[in-house]
Every structure is written in structure tokens, then in C-alpha cells.
Design an enzyme around this catalytic site. Sequence first.
Site, PDB file in Angstrom:
ATOM      1  N   GLU A 149       1.027   7.038   6.827  1.00 45.46           N
ATOM      2  CA  GLU A 149       2.275   6.633   6.146  1.00 45.46           C
ATOM      3  C   GLU A 149       2.190   6.943   4.655  1.00 45.46           C
ATOM      4  O   GLU A 149       3.179   7.309   4.029  1.00 45.46           O
ATOM      5  CB  GLU A 149       2.518   5.125   6.329  1.00 45.46           C
ATOM      6  N   HIS A 188       9.211   2.995   8.936  1.00 48.34           N
ATOM      7  CA  HIS A 188       9.022   2.121  10.097  1.00 48.34           C
ATOM      8  C   HIS A 188       7.829   2.628  10.911  1.00 48.34           C
ATOM      9  O   HIS A 188       7.750   3.829  11.204  1.00 48.34           O
ATOM     10  CB  HIS A 188      10.297   2.113  10.950  1.00 48.34           C
ATOM     11  N   THR A 233      -2.662   4.989   6.855  1.00 46.10           N
ATOM     12  CA  THR A 233      -3.192   6.114   6.069  1.00 46.10           C
ATOM     13  C   THR A 233      -2.233   7.309   6.145  1.00 46.10           C
ATOM     14  O   THR A 233      -1.995   7.999   5.145  1.00 46.10           O
ATOM     15  CB  THR A 233      -4.580   6.528   6.616  1.00 46.10           C
ATOM     16  N   SER A 247       0.841  -1.206   0.000  1.00 42.14           N
ATOM     17  CA  SER A 247       0.000   0.000   0.000  1.00 42.14           C
ATOM     18  C   SER A 247       0.874   1.254   0.000  1.00 42.14           C
ATOM     19  O   SER A 247       0.507   2.269  -0.601  1.00 42.14           O
ATOM     20  CB  SER A 247      -0.982   0.000   1.172  1.00 42.14           C
ATOM     21  N   ASN A 280      13.916   3.816   4.692  1.00 45.78           N
ATOM     22  CA  ASN A 280      12.928   2.814   5.110  1.00 45.78           C
ATOM     23  C   ASN A 280      11.812   3.530   5.855  1.00 45.78           C
ATOM     24  O   ASN A 280      12.054   4.542   6.516  1.00 45.78           O
ATOM     25  CB  ASN A 280      13.616   1.807   6.052  1.00 45.78           C
TER      26      ASN A 280
HETATM   27  C1  GRF Z   1       4.000  -0.519   6.914  1.00 44.73           C
HETATM   28  O1  GRF Z   1       3.370  -0.449   8.151  1.00 44.73           O
HETATM   29  C2  GRF Z   1       5.415  -0.030   7.036  1.00 44.73           C
HETATM   30  O2  GRF Z   1       5.593   0.961   7.988  1.00 44.73           O
HETATM   31  C3  GRF Z   1       6.147  -1.280   7.478  1.00 44.73           C
HETATM   32  O3  GRF Z   1       5.519  -2.341   6.799  1.00 44.73           O
HETATM   33  C4  GRF Z   1       4.176  -1.960   6.456  1.00 44.73           C
HETATM   34  C5  GRF Z   1       4.057  -2.127   4.967  1.00 44.73           C
HETATM   35  O4  GRF Z   1       2.755  -2.010   4.509  1.00 44.73           O
HETATM   36  N1  GRF Z   1       7.557  -1.174   7.226  1.00 44.73           N
HETATM   37  P1  GRF Z   1       2.456  -2.008   2.943  1.00 44.73           P
HETATM   38  O5  GRF Z   1       3.044  -3.306   2.363  1.00 44.73           O
HETATM   39  O6  GRF Z   1       3.099  -0.797   2.357  1.00 44.73           O
HETATM   40  O7  GRF Z   1       0.965  -1.998   2.833  1.00 44.73           O
END
Ligand code: GRF
Length: 210
Positions: free
Chosen positions: A172, A107, A170, A16, A105
Site C-alpha cells: 500500500e 482499501h 508494505t 503509515s 480512499n
Molecule cells: C490500511 O490498511 C488502509 O488500507 C486502510 O486502513 C489502514 C490504514 O493504515 N484503509 P495506516 O493508518 O495508514 O497505517
Amino acid sequence: MHPQFSVVVFISGTGSNLLAILENQKKYNYRVSLVVSDKKHAKGLKHAEKFDVPIYTFAWDKADKQLQHLQQVIKKHKADLIALAGFMKILPADFIAAFQNKIINIHPSLLPKYPGLNTHKKALQNQDEFHGATVHFVNNKLDAGKAIVQCQIKIEPNDTELSLSSRLLTSEHKLFPYCIGLIAQNRVEWRGLELYLDQQPLAEPLTFYE
Ligand code: GRF
């Protein structure tokens, strides 16, 4: 014309964040040139297909050889940045060294709080007032490279791991493309071991407000 700033995105699962990065290419003036996955059938690869971005998959159990080949492929794509977006493997030191200060990255915690797994659970268990996500540079220590930017969300009394993780995700989706944009616009710069943002030393990560 395609923007010049080339981003390679690594995923392992849903993707996502990858989708958000793809959707914001124009807004932040970067271009996703390659999507890499250690899982041949990662769900997120469909987003790369939809956006016509080439895909590179490899089996992690043969990672030694594959990562050497991948280094060449990434260099061929003239990557300016590698963005780990839910990539669940730990990259070896020689790979990180080959792309020094070019790997970031996302996190799901307010680093330095809660590196590693189960961050939502830990924030709830500790009755934190706020949870959040951090985009940071990758070094040889897990989730410990220099943090660039963070977003915060308030933890509500009835929050569960699920509600918290989905609300954070959301945020992120706005945070990660924004951070890639900062780097693409040359606003983030290493001077020796110090990180600068807009010509000022970045002592604490920037807080991102939507
Ligand atoms: C996210 O929560 C990110 O912070 C973590 O892994 C998850 C990845 O979600 N590193 P997606 O595959 O981008 O939906």
C-alpha cells in the site's frame, strides 16, 4: 519550489500510509498541505509534525458543524485532492458532493471483493489465491466508487491475518503515493461519468507492479 498540486490527507490511526505519502512528495510532484484527523491523539499525526504540515483535528460527535468549517479550511488550502488514508469514518453526502471526484480512499482488498471491515480474514477464509489493495474514488456507497489502481499479493499457505495485513501494508505504501502521482500528473480524468487514464477509458483498475 513547492509543487502546486495540493493534497489533504485524512487519517484516524497509525498513519503509515500518510508517512509514505509524505516521503514521496518530491518523487511524484505533489505537496501535502494539511493533515486532518477525527482523533486528536492519532499516532500518525507525528508524521505531519515531522514534515511541518499543518494539522486539523475535530471531534466526530460534533461532525456536522465541524465538517462545514473543515470544508472552508480545505478550500483555503486550495486542495486539489483529498486522500483518505486509514480514515475510519464515513463522510456525509454533502461533504462528498462539495469535493466531487476529488476524494480518494485506499482499501485493503481487491475491490469489488470485500468492501467494509475484516478484509484479510475474509480473503483467508475464502482461500483466495491473491489479496490486494485498491485506491478508488469515494462516492456515497461504502468502498464502491470507481477503482483507479490495485496492487496484488499472493497468499501463502502459512499466512495469518497479521502476516497478510503487514505484507499488504508494505505494498500500500507504494501504491497510494503512485496513485496520487497519477492524478497530480493529470493522467486520470473524468469525462462525464467515465474515468480515463492516459486518454483511454479505464474499464478495469490499473494493476500496479512495484
Ligand atoms: C490500511 O490498511 C488502509 O488500507 C486502510 O486502513 C489502514 C490504514 O493504515 N484503509 P495506516 O493508518 O495508514 O497505517
